[in-house]
Design a protein around this motif. Structure first.
Motif, mmCIF file in Angstrom:
data_model
loop_
_atom_site.group_PDB
_atom_site.id
_atom_site.type_symbol
_atom_site.label_atom_id
_atom_site.label_comp_id
_atom_site.label_asym_id
_atom_site.label_seq_id
_atom_site.Cartn_x
_atom_site.Cartn_y
_atom_site.Cartn_z
ATOM 1 N N GLU A 72 0.775 -0.957 -0.141
ATOM 2 C CA GLU A 72 -0.067 0.078 -0.005
ATOM 3 C C GLU A 72 0.917 1.202 -0.245
ATOM 4 O O GLU A 72 0.307 2.709 -0.686
ATOM 5 C CB GLU A 72 -0.968 -0.280 1.262
ATOM 6 N N ALA A 73 1.568 1.098 0.993
ATOM 7 C CA ALA A 73 2.846 2.626 0.876
ATOM 8 C C ALA A 73 3.712 3.153 -0.917
ATOM 9 O O ALA A 73 3.917 3.625 -1.407
ATOM 10 C CB ALA A 73 4.017 2.169 1.663
ATOM 11 N N VAL A 74 3.848 1.300 -0.783
ATOM 12 C CA VAL A 74 4.330 1.124 -2.609
ATOM 13 C C VAL A 74 3.516 2.129 -3.400
ATOM 14 O O VAL A 74 3.660 3.113 -4.220
ATOM 15 C CB VAL A 74 5.247 0.296 -2.349
ATOM 16 N N ASP A 75 1.766 1.545 -3.097
ATOM 17 C CA ASP A 75 1.044 2.270 -4.425
ATOM 18 C C ASP A 75 1.185 4.124 -3.943
ATOM 19 O O ASP A 75 1.066 4.680 -5.484
ATOM 20 C CB ASP A 75 -0.270 1.446 -3.778
ATOM 21 N N ALA A 76 0.938 3.831 -2.944
ATOM 22 C CA ALA A 76 1.087 6.049 -2.360
ATOM 23 C C ALA A 76 2.068 6.215 -2.902
ATOM 24 O O ALA A 76 2.034 7.546 -3.381
ATOM 25 C CB ALA A 76 0.407 5.465 -1.563
ATOM 26 N N LEU A 77 3.128 5.615 -3.105
ATOM 27 C CA LEU A 77 4.247 6.721 -3.023
ATOM 28 C C LEU A 77 5.607 6.626 -4.545
ATOM 29 O O LEU A 77 5.322 7.651 -5.204
ATOM 30 C CB LEU A 77 5.470 6.353 -2.138
ATOM 31 N N SER A 117 3.638 6.963 -7.824
ATOM 32 C CA SER A 117 4.114 7.809 -8.899
ATOM 33 C C SER A 117 4.789 8.663 -8.963
ATOM 34 O O SER A 117 5.013 9.627 -9.818
ATOM 35 C CB SER A 117 2.730 7.963 -8.808
ATOM 36 N N THR A 118 5.302 9.161 -7.778
ATOM 37 C CA THR A 118 6.165 9.783 -7.786
ATOM 38 C C THR A 118 7.477 9.526 -7.689
ATOM 39 O O THR A 118 8.285 10.389 -7.895
ATOM 40 C CB THR A 118 5.613 10.723 -6.177
ATOM 41 N N LEU A 119 7.596 8.651 -6.419
ATOM 42 C CA LEU A 119 8.849 8.273 -6.599
ATOM 43 C C LEU A 119 9.911 7.203 -7.713
ATOM 44 O O LEU A 119 11.070 7.772 -8.099
ATOM 45 C CB LEU A 119 9.446 7.630 -5.133
ATOM 46 N N ASN A 120 8.882 6.524 -8.276
ATOM 47 C CA ASN A 120 9.464 5.753 -9.392
ATOM 48 C C ASN A 120 9.912 4.565 -9.492
ATOM 49 O O ASN A 120 11.447 4.812 -9.903
ATOM 50 C CB ASN A 120 9.160 6.838 -10.564
ATOM 51 N N ALA A 121 10.485 4.517 -7.944
ATOM 52 C CA ALA A 121 11.247 3.303 -7.534
ATOM 53 C C ALA A 121 11.240 1.882 -7.869
ATOM 54 O O ALA A 121 12.540 1.553 -7.843
ATOM 55 C CB ALA A 121 11.250 3.413 -5.815
ATOM 56 N N PHE A 122 10.089 1.513 -8.114
ATOM 57 C CA PHE A 122 9.579 0.050 -8.589
ATOM 58 C C PHE A 122 8.943 0.057 -9.791
ATOM 59 O O PHE A 122 8.213 0.759 -10.235
ATOM 60 C CB PHE A 122 8.604 -0.438 -7.158
#
Length: 72
Positions: free
Chosen positions: A35-40, A42-47
């Motif tokens: 959930e945290a990855v999904d939330a962030l 789009s901004t971080l583009n880390a995954f």
């Protein structure tokens, strides 16, 4: 854990202790991180790829293996 603390605010050591104590399940931990990855992301583009489906199949033994590793 206090109600003001979210799972993603905890350290890995705190999460492991909570899993060992039965306060959290490995699936809850994985879902909170996803959930945290999904939330962030789009901004971080880390995954690029996230294996979120693994938490949907506890019957395959993943939860049991994780619980054994954590001492549950």
């Amino acid at each position: 854990m206090t109600t003001a603390t979210t799972l993603t605010d905890l350290t890995a050591t705190e999460i492991a202790a909570a899993v060992r104590a039965g306060e959290l399940s490995p699936v809850e931990v994985a879902e909170a991180v996803i959930e945290a990855v999904d939330a962030l992301n789009s901004t971080l583009n880390a995954f690029c790829i996230l294996g979120a489906r693994a938490t949907s199949f506890p019957e395959r033994g993943g939860v049991r293996r994780a619980e054994r590793r954590c001492g549950s």
